[in-house]
Design a protein around this motif. Sequence first.
Motif, PDB file in Angstrom:
ATOM      1  N   ALA A 138       0.824  -1.286   0.023  1.00 40.33           N
ATOM      2  CA  ALA A 138      -0.017   0.044  -0.143  1.00 40.33           C
ATOM      3  C   ALA A 138       0.766   1.143   0.039  1.00 40.33           C
ATOM      4  CB  ALA A 138      -0.778   0.006   1.250  1.00 40.33           C
ATOM      5  N   LEU A 139       0.560   2.180  -0.861  1.00 43.03           N
ATOM      6  CA  LEU A 139       0.986   3.528  -0.752  1.00 43.03           C
ATOM      7  C   LEU A 139       0.266   4.477   0.302  1.00 43.03           C
ATOM      8  CD1 LEU A 139       1.035   4.261  -4.541  1.00 43.03           C
ATOM      9  CD2 LEU A 139       3.032   3.725  -2.962  1.00 43.03           C
ATOM     10  N   PRO A 140       0.788   4.989   1.226  1.00 39.91           N
ATOM     11  CA  PRO A 140       0.198   5.458   2.406  1.00 39.91           C
ATOM     12  C   PRO A 140      -0.384   6.867   2.159  1.00 39.91           C
ATOM     13  CG  PRO A 140       2.318   6.018   2.566  1.00 39.91           C
ATOM     14  CD  PRO A 140       2.286   5.141   1.465  1.00 39.91           C
ATOM     15  N   ALA A 141      -1.975   6.842   2.413  1.00 38.07           N
ATOM     16  CA  ALA A 141      -2.719   8.307   2.424  1.00 38.07           C
ATOM     17  C   ALA A 141      -2.140   9.440   3.439  1.00 38.07           C
ATOM     18  CB  ALA A 141      -4.241   8.038   2.733  1.00 38.07           C
ATOM     19  N   PRO A 142      -2.247  10.606   2.994  1.00 40.33           N
ATOM     20  CA  PRO A 142      -2.948  11.091   1.902  1.00 40.33           C
ATOM     21  C   PRO A 142      -2.127  11.476   0.753  1.00 40.33           C
ATOM     22  CG  PRO A 142      -2.201  12.950   3.519  1.00 40.33           C
ATOM     23  CD  PRO A 142      -1.879  11.543   4.052  1.00 40.33           C
ATOM     24  N   HIS A 143      -0.662  11.311   0.778  1.00 46.23           N
ATOM     25  CA  HIS A 143      -0.049  11.754  -0.395  1.00 46.23           C
ATOM     26  C   HIS A 143       0.180  10.477  -1.282  1.00 46.23           C
ATOM     27  CE1 HIS A 143       0.491  15.534   1.741  1.00 46.23           C
ATOM     28  NE2 HIS A 143       1.098  15.005   2.732  1.00 46.23           N
ATOM     29  N   GLU A 159       7.257 -13.124  -7.086  1.00 42.97           N
ATOM     30  CA  GLU A 159       7.809 -13.339  -8.627  1.00 42.97           C
ATOM     31  C   GLU A 159       7.417 -12.444  -9.578  1.00 42.97           C
ATOM     32  OE1 GLU A 159       7.564 -17.867  -8.589  1.00 42.97           O
ATOM     33  OE2 GLU A 159       6.051 -17.392  -7.542  1.00 42.97           O
ATOM     34  N   VAL A 160       6.166 -11.663  -9.137  1.00 47.55           N
ATOM     35  CA  VAL A 160       5.932 -10.718 -10.489  1.00 47.55           C
ATOM     36  C   VAL A 160       5.177  -9.458  -9.509  1.00 47.55           C
ATOM     37  CG1 VAL A 160       3.703 -11.795 -10.894  1.00 47.55           C
ATOM     38  CG2 VAL A 160       4.954 -10.041 -12.306  1.00 47.55           C
ATOM     39  N   LEU A 161       5.588  -8.250  -9.962  1.00 53.93           N
ATOM     40  CA  LEU A 161       5.161  -6.993  -9.095  1.00 53.93           C
ATOM     41  C   LEU A 161       4.407  -6.314 -10.371  1.00 53.93           C
ATOM     42  CD1 LEU A 161       5.124  -4.745  -7.210  1.00 53.93           C
ATOM     43  CD2 LEU A 161       7.221  -3.854  -8.251  1.00 53.93           C
ATOM     44  N   PHE A 162       3.102  -5.659 -10.171  1.00 53.59           N
ATOM     45  CA  PHE A 162       2.285  -4.844 -11.061  1.00 53.59           C
ATOM     46  C   PHE A 162       2.295  -3.445 -10.272  1.00 53.59           C
ATOM     47  CE2 PHE A 162       1.198  -9.078 -12.141  1.00 53.59           C
ATOM     48  CZ  PHE A 162       0.621  -9.186 -13.504  1.00 53.59           C
ATOM     49  N   LEU A 163       2.895  -2.594 -11.087  1.00 52.88           N
ATOM     50  CA  LEU A 163       2.320  -1.018 -10.732  1.00 52.88           C
ATOM     51  C   LEU A 163       1.884  -0.317 -11.772  1.00 52.88           C
ATOM     52  CD1 LEU A 163       5.084   0.996 -11.561  1.00 52.88           C
ATOM     53  CD2 LEU A 163       6.323  -0.846 -10.030  1.00 52.88           C
ATOM     54  N   CYS A 164       1.418   0.808 -11.672  1.00 55.63           N
ATOM     55  CA  CYS A 164       1.040   1.904 -12.582  1.00 55.63           C
ATOM     56  C   CYS A 164       1.708   2.953 -12.665  1.00 55.63           C
ATOM     57  CB  CYS A 164      -0.334   1.898 -12.425  1.00 55.63           C
ATOM     58  SG  CYS A 164      -1.370   3.158 -13.686  1.00 55.63           S
ATOM     59  N   ARG A 165       2.213   3.465 -13.451  1.00 55.71           N
ATOM     60  CA  ARG A 165       2.933   4.980 -13.833  1.00 55.71           C
ATOM     61  C   ARG A 165       2.969   5.613 -14.835  1.00 55.71           C
ATOM     62  NH1 ARG A 165       8.117   6.505 -15.834  1.00 55.71           N
ATOM     63  NH2 ARG A 165       9.129   7.814 -14.397  1.00 55.71           N
ATOM     64  N   PRO A 166       2.118   6.724 -14.277  1.00 56.24           N
ATOM     65  CA  PRO A 166       1.566   7.408 -13.222  1.00 56.24           C
ATOM     66  C   PRO A 166       0.543   6.566 -12.907  1.00 56.24           C
ATOM     67  CG  PRO A 166       1.016   8.877 -15.243  1.00 56.24           C
ATOM     68  CD  PRO A 166       1.926   7.840 -15.614  1.00 56.24           C
ATOM     69  N   ASN A 167       0.356   6.612 -11.675  1.00 58.36           N
ATOM     70  CA  ASN A 167      -0.553   5.555 -11.103  1.00 58.36           C
ATOM     71  C   ASN A 167      -2.213   6.034 -11.007  1.00 58.36           C
ATOM     72  OD1 ASN A 167      -1.282   3.088  -9.503  1.00 58.36           O
ATOM     73  ND2 ASN A 167      -1.628   4.512  -7.677  1.00 58.36           N
ATOM     74  N   ASN A 168      -2.871   5.174 -11.226  1.00 62.44           N
ATOM     75  CA  ASN A 168      -4.389   5.214 -11.489  1.00 62.44           C
ATOM     76  C   ASN A 168      -4.899   4.613 -10.144  1.00 62.44           C
ATOM     77  OD1 ASN A 168      -7.154   5.522 -12.102  1.00 62.44           O
ATOM     78  ND2 ASN A 168      -7.106   4.029 -13.633  1.00 62.44           N
ATOM     79  N   THR A 172      -0.187  10.070  -9.047  1.00 56.95           N
ATOM     80  CA  THR A 172       1.121  10.008  -8.562  1.00 56.95           C
ATOM     81  C   THR A 172       2.224   9.321  -9.636  1.00 56.95           C
ATOM     82  OG1 THR A 172       1.041   8.267  -7.119  1.00 56.95           O
ATOM     83  CG2 THR A 172       0.559  10.646  -6.139  1.00 56.95           C
ATOM     84  N   LEU A 173       3.598   9.819  -9.604  1.00 59.61           N
ATOM     85  CA  LEU A 173       4.619   9.275 -10.530  1.00 59.61           C
ATOM     86  C   LEU A 173       5.741   8.914  -9.706  1.00 59.61           C
ATOM     87  CD1 LEU A 173       5.211   9.006 -13.576  1.00 59.61           C
ATOM     88  CD2 LEU A 173       6.423  11.108 -13.000  1.00 59.61           C
ATOM     89  N   ILE A 174       6.148   7.610  -9.826  1.00 57.00           N
ATOM     90  CA  ILE A 174       7.274   7.130  -9.364  1.00 57.00           C
ATOM     91  C   ILE A 174       8.577   7.612  -9.923  1.00 57.00           C
ATOM     92  CG2 ILE A 174       8.709   4.962  -8.303  1.00 57.00           C
ATOM     93  CD1 ILE A 174       6.226   3.569  -8.305  1.00 57.00           C
ATOM     94  N   ASP A 175       9.411   8.310  -9.490  1.00 58.36           N
ATOM     95  CA  ASP A 175      10.585   8.821 -10.533  1.00 58.36           C
ATOM     96  C   ASP A 175      11.427   7.944 -10.833  1.00 58.36           C
ATOM     97  OD1 ASP A 175      12.958   8.453  -8.694  1.00 58.36           O
ATOM     98  OD2 ASP A 175      12.141  10.181  -7.427  1.00 58.36           O
ATOM     99  N   PRO A 306      -1.439  15.649  -5.087  1.00 57.15           N
ATOM    100  CA  PRO A 306      -0.605  16.272  -6.677  1.00 57.15           C
ATOM    101  C   PRO A 306      -0.727  15.375  -7.659  1.00 57.15           C
ATOM    102  CG  PRO A 306       0.689  16.942  -4.620  1.00 57.15           C
ATOM    103  CD  PRO A 306      -0.493  15.868  -4.127  1.00 57.15           C
ATOM    104  N   SER A 307      -1.089  16.111  -8.676  1.00 54.12           N
ATOM    105  CA  SER A 307      -1.502  15.086  -9.860  1.00 54.12           C
ATOM    106  C   SER A 307      -0.219  15.109 -11.077  1.00 54.12           C
ATOM    107  CB  SER A 307      -2.693  15.466 -10.665  1.00 54.12           C
ATOM    108  OG  SER A 307      -2.916  14.829 -12.037  1.00 54.12           O
ATOM    109  N   GLN A 308       0.096  14.089 -11.708  1.00 57.71           N
ATOM    110  CA  GLN A 308       1.067  13.872 -12.747  1.00 57.71           C
ATOM    111  C   GLN A 308       0.224  13.384 -13.930  1.00 57.71           C
ATOM    112  OE1 GLN A 308       4.161  14.985 -12.863  1.00 57.71           O
ATOM    113  NE2 GLN A 308       4.028  15.787 -10.892  1.00 57.71           N
TER     114      GLN A 308
END
Length: 378
Positions: A138-143, A159-168, A172-175, A306-308
């Motif tokens: 989990a990404l912690p709220a509120p940021h 064995e496999v990681l799923f993520l969304c960049r920028p996230n829906n 937010t965007l992982i740099d 903050p939106s990306q």
Amino acid sequence: MSQPMWPSSPWPSSPWPSHGGQAEALLAHFGLPADHRLDDFSANLNPLGPPAWVSDWLTKQLTGLERYPAPDYAAARQAIAAHHQLQPEQVLLTNGGAEAIFLAAALHAGKRAAIITPSFGEYARACRAHRLSITEIALPAPHFTLDIDSLLAGLNGIEVLFLCRPNNPTATLIDMSAMETLLDHSAAIGCHVVVDEAFIDMVGEAPQQASMAPLLARYSHLTLLHSMTKFYTLPGLRLGYMLAEAATIKAAETCQPAWSVNHLAAELVAPLLTDDAFARRTQRWLASERPRVAQALTELGLDVVPSQACFFLIRPSAAQEITTDALFEQLLRQGILVRHSHNFAGLNGEWLRVALRDEPANRRLVNVLKKVLHDCLR
């Protein structure tokens, strides 16, 4: 403090529509007529699209419906490869981003998956369909910012990681530097990484904001998923693709039904990708409208992530005497449809996702929000 003017919606979590853009069921539930005027802010699409030429172009392609599409979609794959400076063997055309997600899960059937949440519900649905066990990180709220050290520590046995960049839905965007740290670590422990870049074209033009496609040359365990329906506003056409090393693409092809992508969608790929003027116009508009709307929402006293991307995640602040469900309902009654968050893991209905629209619609959104929030204080 007085009680909220409107109670929370009694509607249980499960019947809420699982995606945006589904006004009919919501209008019926709240007793509103089917022709109730609505501005739809629930579907996170580019409000400038589709490009003006698409309609006439599609009409001219209708004669091609009499033939099967080319089974290898060579022209479309070549266009995508050139766009990302890859080889066609690294590209798989798919029936929207959703098929790409399911194909990525199929490649790891029965394994142990992790999903960074809150995020798009189709990752978990695809994993369940292919019998993957799921761990949520989990990404912690509120940021909703990523702690890279915590993420790496949570990947043991995964064995496999799923993520969304920028996230829906957080936008937010992982740099890029954090992503490279993740890719180095995951390579060392044998964990495949699947990154959904459905909204990457909505971010910006800086290198830190770009697609991770160049990293495919260094990381063979990386798979990227794209949806062309978001940026070009063509959700009814279903058009997406997967990028990965050639061996991964070849394996995914074996899981894909023949002729999964229709003729019109496949033929449209190349002209869409060459429309640089549309892409530039979208980037200029986002650079102007996104900060303006962010400021307006913040000035209303809302919590705003903050939106990306082309949408915002918002909720009433602790000082505002209205629940999120009540705010959703009152916006609907005032002709504004936003996206609930009842089926986003970790959000529990406490937030609303609001897409950017054209400037007049965005101004109406802010004005209606201002009225509803003011009325709840009476």
